[in-house]
Scaffold this active site. Sequence first.
Site, PDB file in Angstrom:
ATOM      1  N   TYR A  19       0.814  -1.220   0.000  1.00  0.00           N
ATOM      2  CA  TYR A  19       0.000   0.000   0.000  1.00  0.00           C
ATOM      3  C   TYR A  19       0.848   1.272   0.000  1.00  0.00           C
ATOM      4  O   TYR A  19       0.621   2.182   0.798  1.00  0.00           O
ATOM      5  CB  TYR A  19      -0.950  -0.004   1.215  1.00  0.00           C
ATOM      6  CG  TYR A  19      -2.112  -0.950   1.016  1.00  0.00           C
ATOM      7  CD1 TYR A  19      -3.088  -0.667   0.068  1.00  0.00           C
ATOM      8  CD2 TYR A  19      -2.223  -2.132   1.739  1.00  0.00           C
ATOM      9  CE1 TYR A  19      -4.141  -1.533  -0.151  1.00  0.00           C
ATOM     10  CE2 TYR A  19      -3.281  -2.998   1.520  1.00  0.00           C
ATOM     11  CZ  TYR A  19      -4.233  -2.686   0.578  1.00  0.00           C
ATOM     12  OH  TYR A  19      -5.282  -3.543   0.362  1.00  0.00           O
ATOM     13  N   TYR A 149     -14.701  -4.370   3.563  1.00  0.00           N
ATOM     14  CA  TYR A 149     -13.320  -4.814   3.338  1.00  0.00           C
ATOM     15  C   TYR A 149     -13.111  -6.129   4.076  1.00  0.00           C
ATOM     16  O   TYR A 149     -13.340  -6.213   5.285  1.00  0.00           O
ATOM     17  CB  TYR A 149     -12.299  -3.785   3.846  1.00  0.00           C
ATOM     18  CG  TYR A 149     -10.878  -4.285   3.666  1.00  0.00           C
ATOM     19  CD1 TYR A 149     -10.255  -4.226   2.423  1.00  0.00           C
ATOM     20  CD2 TYR A 149     -10.190  -4.874   4.724  1.00  0.00           C
ATOM     21  CE1 TYR A 149      -8.972  -4.727   2.242  1.00  0.00           C
ATOM     22  CE2 TYR A 149      -8.904  -5.374   4.550  1.00  0.00           C
ATOM     23  CZ  TYR A 149      -8.305  -5.301   3.305  1.00  0.00           C
ATOM     24  OH  TYR A 149      -7.040  -5.812   3.124  1.00  0.00           O
ATOM     25  N   ASP A 244     -17.147 -11.087   9.919  1.00  0.00           N
ATOM     26  CA  ASP A 244     -15.705 -10.868   9.811  1.00  0.00           C
ATOM     27  C   ASP A 244     -15.302  -9.974  10.993  1.00  0.00           C
ATOM     28  O   ASP A 244     -15.420  -8.757  10.935  1.00  0.00           O
ATOM     29  CB  ASP A 244     -15.387 -10.209   8.466  1.00  0.00           C
ATOM     30  CG  ASP A 244     -13.904  -9.872   8.322  1.00  0.00           C
ATOM     31  OD1 ASP A 244     -13.150 -10.027   9.304  1.00  0.00           O
ATOM     32  OD2 ASP A 244     -13.509  -9.438   7.222  1.00  0.00           O
ATOM     33  N   LYS A 273      -5.797 -10.538  13.430  1.00  0.00           N
ATOM     34  CA  LYS A 273      -5.292  -9.321  14.086  1.00  0.00           C
ATOM     35  C   LYS A 273      -5.087  -9.518  15.597  1.00  0.00           C
ATOM     36  O   LYS A 273      -4.097 -10.128  15.991  1.00  0.00           O
ATOM     37  CB  LYS A 273      -6.200  -8.143  13.759  1.00  0.00           C
ATOM     38  CG  LYS A 273      -6.103  -7.787  12.262  1.00  0.00           C
ATOM     39  CD  LYS A 273      -6.633  -6.429  11.907  1.00  0.00           C
ATOM     40  CE  LYS A 273      -6.198  -6.039  10.517  1.00  0.00           C
ATOM     41  NZ  LYS A 273      -7.246  -5.942   9.521  1.00  0.00           N
TER      42      LYS A 273
HETATM   43  C1  LIG Z   1      -7.386  -6.531   8.131  1.00  0.00           C
HETATM   44  C2  LIG Z   1      -8.687  -7.152   7.773  1.00  0.00           C
HETATM   45  C3  LIG Z   1      -8.754  -8.321   7.001  1.00  0.00           C
HETATM   46  C4  LIG Z   1      -7.539  -8.938   6.385  1.00  0.00           C
HETATM   47  O1  LIG Z   1      -6.631  -9.406   7.319  1.00  0.00           O
HETATM   48  P1  LIG Z   1      -5.110  -9.693   6.856  1.00  0.00           P
HETATM   49  O2  LIG Z   1      -4.500 -10.289   8.080  1.00  0.00           O
HETATM   50  O3  LIG Z   1      -4.526  -8.374   6.469  1.00  0.00           O
HETATM   51  O4  LIG Z   1      -5.176 -10.636   5.724  1.00  0.00           O
HETATM   52  C5  LIG Z   1      -9.991  -8.902   6.788  1.00  0.00           C
HETATM   53  N1  LIG Z   1     -11.101  -8.348   7.284  1.00  0.00           N
HETATM   54  C6  LIG Z   1     -11.090  -7.231   8.022  1.00  0.00           C
HETATM   55  C7  LIG Z   1     -12.363  -6.670   8.559  1.00  0.00           C
HETATM   56  C8  LIG Z   1      -9.887  -6.582   8.275  1.00  0.00           C
HETATM   57  O5  LIG Z   1      -9.858  -5.443   8.966  1.00  0.00           O
END
Ligand SMILES: *Cc1c(COP(=O)(O)O)cnc(C)c1O
Length: 430
Positions: A19, A149, A244, A273
């Site tokens: 990015y 996202y 998610d 995360k």
């Molecule tokens: C960061 C993120 C992802 C992707 O996670 P990565 O570890 O970067 O592949 C998927 N969904 C959400 C909501 C995110 O914030």
Amino acid sequence: MVIIDPLIELSRRVLWPPYTTLDDQQQREPLVIREAEGVWLIDNAGKRYLDANASWWSSSIGHRHPRLVSALKAQADCMPHCAMAGLIHEPAVKLAEELVRVAPKGLTRVFFSDDGSTAVETALKMAVQYWQQAGRPERTKFVTLSQAYHGDTTGAVSVGGVPVFRARYGALLFDVLYPPVSQGAWPEVFESLFKLIAQEKDQIAGVVIEPLIQGAAGMRMYSPELLGTLRECCTSADTFLIADEVFVGYGRTGKMWACDHAGVSPDILCTAKGFTGGMLPMSATLASERIYEGFSGGVDRMFVHGHTFYGNPLGAAVAREVLNIYREDNVLMQAQHNAERIRAGFQRYASHSLVRNIRSLGVCAAFELGEGGYAGKLGWQMFELARERGVYLRPLGDTVYVTPALNIAAQDLDFLLTTLHDCLCEISAS
Ligand SMILES: *Cc1c(COP(=O)(O)O)cnc(C)c1O
């Protein structure tokens, strides 16, 4: 003459950074970070920066947490990796049990992968295969929101809806269903989503959403009531709600899961995360017993999916210790205290004429500068000013936000909030 750090020169020759425009790579000087501790990043000159971004929202209990470092070392001394094909090991099995215990009710099965994107890919494949094996093979479509996202791998981009993340890769992406109303107030967008689900339920494998906060789209927040109604809507259409929680899970919103604000359980939940306290790339996809049982049988019904580092013992040992720390240090309570401080601090920015649309939920708060937008320049101006003052404040275009560690100390949080105020004063005066 300005002397450029040799590491920056080297990086310009060999690195392809994420990015980042190549113009910026050649012209801007990145921070060279040597060390990280708690909420602080320390550069090679010893200057300290408060990590207002928690390293892309992942460092939920601070960098280099001593207990996580110990857990990692102990596991490394014993078994750094062992593939889980016909083998099992304690770190992954115990982690799965402990995760199920804190998960929203009804999520009983844990499938490990490497990061947020792959956790989402896993969820999509699970849902589609489930419906094939349940005699509903026409259920292959996913419903998602515009501005969603879900990660950067191809399937995850397909269910995303932020134009900048999709634009270049259209030829690779599969079709998804978006509610026809995508602009405007959240209640109208969700109304449109509910109608779509009811109308198209026979072809829908699942509805994929970021509960309560659309992160990468610019910290766009909506109410738990809408999430609750979405749950009812998926239940009456008998299709899957796929939450998610990669960003919003693990206390970011002040509760363990964003879904907890609405008192709902999704059918599938993705976490990454904060899952390892932002220390190692590891993630999990949790599913209901119904979905798991949809795969019962032999080779013709098995889930044909699994990464090399499934259940990696290092990641698993760290993730278990994260859960211990959350429980013993009552991290969620700390998050709730900090949430209140952040909310009050951000309210005060309303007096700056450039600041629009202040919002916060848990340890996450944001506002827009000027006209906003992902290509905006004011956010990056803020970034530079904050950097001079010892705060790492990566914006999303003109969306300025903070997502520090949930357990940030009061004095550090006050420093962050005051620094933002000072930066705003300087931008307004310029
Ligand atoms: C960061 C993120 C992802 C992707 O996670 P990565 O570890 O970067 O592949 C998927 N969904 C959400 C909501 C995110 O914030």
